[in-house]
Design a protein around this motif. Structure first.
Motif, mmCIF file in Angstrom:
data_model
loop_
_atom_site.group_PDB
_atom_site.id
_atom_site.type_symbol
_atom_site.label_atom_id
_atom_site.label_comp_id
_atom_site.label_asym_id
_atom_site.label_seq_id
_atom_site.Cartn_x
_atom_site.Cartn_y
_atom_site.Cartn_z
ATOM 1 N N GLY A 124 0.833 -1.196 0.000
ATOM 2 C CA GLY A 124 0.000 0.000 0.000
ATOM 3 C C GLY A 124 0.866 1.243 0.000
ATOM 4 O O GLY A 124 1.945 1.267 -0.604
ATOM 5 N N HIS A 125 0.401 2.283 0.669
ATOM 6 C CA HIS A 125 1.141 3.533 0.814
ATOM 7 C C HIS A 125 1.830 3.508 2.174
ATOM 8 O O HIS A 125 1.176 3.609 3.213
ATOM 9 C CB HIS A 125 0.178 4.719 0.725
ATOM 10 C CG HIS A 125 0.841 6.050 0.901
ATOM 11 N ND1 HIS A 125 1.062 6.915 -0.145
ATOM 12 C CD2 HIS A 125 1.334 6.660 2.010
ATOM 13 C CE1 HIS A 125 1.662 7.999 0.318
ATOM 14 N NE2 HIS A 125 1.838 7.871 1.620
ATOM 15 N N THR A 126 3.134 3.342 2.165
ATOM 16 C CA THR A 126 3.845 3.157 3.431
ATOM 17 C C THR A 126 4.212 4.486 4.083
ATOM 18 O O THR A 126 4.484 5.483 3.407
ATOM 19 C CB THR A 126 5.125 2.320 3.240
ATOM 20 O OG1 THR A 126 5.971 2.956 2.279
ATOM 21 C CG2 THR A 126 4.782 0.914 2.790
ATOM 22 N N VAL A 127 4.207 4.452 5.414
ATOM 23 C CA VAL A 127 4.577 5.599 6.236
ATOM 24 C C VAL A 127 5.514 5.089 7.324
ATOM 25 O O VAL A 127 5.343 3.975 7.823
ATOM 26 C CB VAL A 127 3.332 6.242 6.887
ATOM 27 C CG1 VAL A 127 3.725 7.430 7.752
ATOM 28 C CG2 VAL A 127 2.336 6.675 5.820
ATOM 29 N N LYS A 128 6.501 5.909 7.675
ATOM 30 C CA LYS A 128 7.434 5.517 8.723
ATOM 31 C C LYS A 128 7.110 6.291 9.996
ATOM 32 O O LYS A 128 6.954 7.510 9.992
ATOM 33 C CB LYS A 128 8.871 5.783 8.281
ATOM 34 C CG LYS A 128 9.905 4.949 9.038
ATOM 35 C CD LYS A 128 11.214 4.924 8.301
ATOM 36 C CE LYS A 128 12.244 4.049 8.998
ATOM 37 N NZ LYS A 128 11.902 2.633 8.975
ATOM 38 N N THR A 164 5.730 -11.624 12.468
ATOM 39 C CA THR A 164 5.730 -12.799 11.593
ATOM 40 C C THR A 164 6.759 -12.685 10.473
ATOM 41 O O THR A 164 6.852 -13.572 9.622
ATOM 42 C CB THR A 164 4.339 -13.008 10.964
ATOM 43 O OG1 THR A 164 4.109 -12.024 9.948
ATOM 44 C CG2 THR A 164 3.234 -12.932 12.007
ATOM 45 N N GLY A 165 7.501 -11.571 10.460
ATOM 46 C CA GLY A 165 8.505 -11.372 9.415
ATOM 47 C C GLY A 165 7.972 -10.701 8.166
ATOM 48 O O GLY A 165 8.672 -10.642 7.144
ATOM 49 N N VAL A 166 6.766 -10.152 8.215
ATOM 50 C CA VAL A 166 6.169 -9.486 7.056
ATOM 51 C C VAL A 166 6.410 -7.988 7.164
ATOM 52 O O VAL A 166 6.044 -7.355 8.162
ATOM 53 C CB VAL A 166 4.658 -9.774 6.960
ATOM 54 C CG1 VAL A 166 4.049 -9.040 5.770
ATOM 55 C CG2 VAL A 166 4.419 -11.273 6.838
ATOM 56 N N ILE A 167 7.018 -7.398 6.133
ATOM 57 C CA ILE A 167 7.386 -5.993 6.109
ATOM 58 C C ILE A 167 6.554 -5.250 5.062
ATOM 59 O O ILE A 167 6.265 -5.783 3.995
ATOM 60 C CB ILE A 167 8.882 -5.817 5.790
ATOM 61 C CG1 ILE A 167 9.733 -6.628 6.773
ATOM 62 C CG2 ILE A 167 9.282 -4.343 5.836
ATOM 63 C CD1 ILE A 167 9.560 -6.233 8.224
ATOM 64 N N ALA A 168 6.185 -4.017 5.367
ATOM 65 C CA ALA A 168 5.372 -3.205 4.456
ATOM 66 C C ALA A 168 6.150 -2.838 3.202
ATOM 67 O O ALA A 168 7.326 -2.459 3.259
ATOM 68 C CB ALA A 168 4.902 -1.941 5.173
ATOM 69 N N ASP A 169 5.479 -2.941 2.045
ATOM 70 C CA ASP A 169 6.050 -2.541 0.760
ATOM 71 C C ASP A 169 5.261 -1.370 0.199
ATOM 72 O O ASP A 169 4.022 -1.421 0.114
ATOM 73 C CB ASP A 169 5.992 -3.695 -0.245
ATOM 74 C CG ASP A 169 7.025 -4.769 0.038
ATOM 75 O OD1 ASP A 169 8.202 -4.420 0.212
ATOM 76 O OD2 ASP A 169 6.649 -5.949 0.084
ATOM 77 N N GLU A 224 7.478 0.787 10.120
ATOM 78 C CA GLU A 224 6.983 1.159 8.805
ATOM 79 C C GLU A 224 5.663 0.433 8.587
ATOM 80 O O GLU A 224 5.577 -0.777 8.746
ATOM 81 C CB GLU A 224 7.995 0.780 7.715
ATOM 82 C CG GLU A 224 7.654 1.362 6.360
ATOM 83 C CD GLU A 224 8.843 1.370 5.411
ATOM 84 O OE1 GLU A 224 8.798 2.078 4.407
ATOM 85 O OE2 GLU A 224 9.829 0.658 5.706
ATOM 86 N N TYR A 225 4.633 1.177 8.242
ATOM 87 C CA TYR A 225 3.302 0.585 8.122
ATOM 88 C C TYR A 225 2.597 1.107 6.878
ATOM 89 O O TYR A 225 2.986 2.132 6.304
ATOM 90 C CB TYR A 225 2.469 0.889 9.371
ATOM 91 C CG TYR A 225 2.108 2.351 9.554
ATOM 92 C CD1 TYR A 225 0.867 2.843 9.145
ATOM 93 C CD2 TYR A 225 3.003 3.245 10.150
ATOM 94 C CE1 TYR A 225 0.532 4.181 9.310
ATOM 95 C CE2 TYR A 225 2.676 4.579 10.317
ATOM 96 C CZ TYR A 225 1.439 5.049 9.900
ATOM 97 O OH TYR A 225 1.116 6.372 10.059
ATOM 98 N N VAL A 226 1.562 0.396 6.465
ATOM 99 C CA VAL A 226 0.738 0.827 5.345
ATOM 100 C C VAL A 226 -0.397 1.688 5.883
ATOM 101 O O VAL A 226 -1.165 1.250 6.747
ATOM 102 C CB VAL A 226 0.175 -0.377 4.568
ATOM 103 C CG1 VAL A 226 -0.856 0.077 3.534
ATOM 104 C CG2 VAL A 226 1.303 -1.143 3.881
ATOM 105 N N ASP A 227 -0.490 2.906 5.378
ATOM 106 C CA ASP A 227 -1.542 3.830 5.797
ATOM 107 C C ASP A 227 -2.888 3.304 5.303
ATOM 108 O O ASP A 227 -3.118 3.175 4.096
ATOM 109 C CB ASP A 227 -1.263 5.216 5.215
ATOM 110 C CG ASP A 227 -2.151 6.299 5.801
ATOM 111 O OD1 ASP A 227 -3.302 5.994 6.167
ATOM 112 O OD2 ASP A 227 -1.712 7.460 5.863
#
Length: 318
Positions: A170-174, A230-235, A179-182
């Motif tokens: 999605g649209h990532t924000v730090k 779980t090892g999943v990072i935002a793209d 780091e997360y998806v808005d």
């Protein structure tokens, strides 16, 4: 049908201009918009047009039919106007769309979650989605009722991406180290990520059912925390030019900014040709967007897209 040239953007911009006229260039809800990235975000891009053109007809057909998107729209009774607009517009292009409501609303069918807390709503919606649809769909798109989505562009973006892998897009924000998806721009999870998320839900120490009484994260940040365990990072999702395709602003706001900052290049300065979402639209603007994206076409122009994504059988919208 998707467009791999500026033709799609013409439709969006025309629709957006109509929105601007409707609101008389008034005040717009502002968020994070289109950008070219030059920082440490994780990036993921749409496929190249040439890659798609090099596929055989059989490969194109198989790809177009293999991407099945389930849409989750989180709603509350106060959202009735937006709820109706989403129901009548873009959600019909999902392979299946369901509204997850904080409480029962007689006028619309929904999956009732019996909570008003947004994180608990999101958590319950993902949990139910996995239990019910883990074997039926491979991509899961979550949105708010103020979001407008072009599902065909989402499917194009997801071409050749393996849904068994843990995608969180999605649209990532730090925010600090997180780091997360808005969520305003919509959140896409692959079945691989949703499977991991369903498992971490069982560990309430790492992924609590609700935030703390004093310090509480927003629902999109809390989701990122759970997925990070779980090892999943935002793209961050981008087109081939590095422009965002998930937008947390309305088309109105993006066009207004482009008119101020790039008056001679409003289209290029506004948005990606392959934009997937916009946020902050009124119900009326959603219908205008449907007209601009799916209906309005200049006579004499041809659209030679390599792939065709048809709406679900029985849909009365295109």
């Amino acid at each position: 049908m998707i467009s791999e040239s500026g033709s799609f953007m013409k439709g969006v911009v025309l629709g957006g201009v109509f929105c601007v006229l409707v609101t008389l260039l008034g005040h717009f809800k502002m968020g994070h918009g289109t950008r070219a990235h030059h920082h440490e975000h994780h990036h993921i891009q749409a496929p190249n047009k040439e890659d798609v053109l090099n596929l055989s007809e059989d490969e194109r057909l198989e790809l177009s039919q293999s991407i099945r998107v389930y849409c989750i729209i989180l709603v509350k009774p106060k959202d009735l106007g937006h709820w109706a607009a989403v129901k009548e517009t873009w959600s019909k292009h999902c392979d299946k769309a369901e509204f997850y409501s904080s409480e029962n609303v007689k006028v619309f069918n929904s999956v009732v979650l019996n909570t008003n807390d947004m994180w608990m709503m999101m958590r319950k919606a993902y949990k139910l989605t996995y239990e019910r649809y883990k074997d039926e769909f491979n991509w899961f798109f979550l949105a708010y009722p103020t979001t407008f989505a072009i599902i065909e562009n989402l499917k194009y973006f997801l071409l050749k991406k393996d849904p068994a892998q843990p995608f969180y897009i999605g649209h990532t924000v730090k925010s600090g180290d997180l780091e997360y998806v808005d969520s305003k721009g919509g959140i896409v999870l692959s079945i691989g990520s949703l499977r991991r998320l369903s498992r971490i839900f069982e560990d309430t120490d790492k992924c609590p059912e609700q935030g703390g009484m004093i310090w509480k994260l927003s629902e999109d940040k809390q989701l990122a925390v759970c997925l990070k365990y779980t090892g999943v990072i935002a793209d961050n999702a981008e087109d081939s030019e590095g422009k965002d395709v998930f937008n947390t602003k309305s088309v109105n706001a993006l066009i207004k900014e482009a008119m101020a900052n790039h008056p001679e290049q409003v289209v290029d300065g506004c948005c990606s040709d392959m934009a997937i979402t916009f946020n902050g639209l009124t119900p009326n603007h959603m219908h205008v967007m449907m007209y601009g994206v799916y209906r309005l076409r200049p006579y004499g122009h041809t659209y030679n897209d390599a792939l065709i994504f048809l709406p679900p059988e029985g849909s009365d919208n295109d």
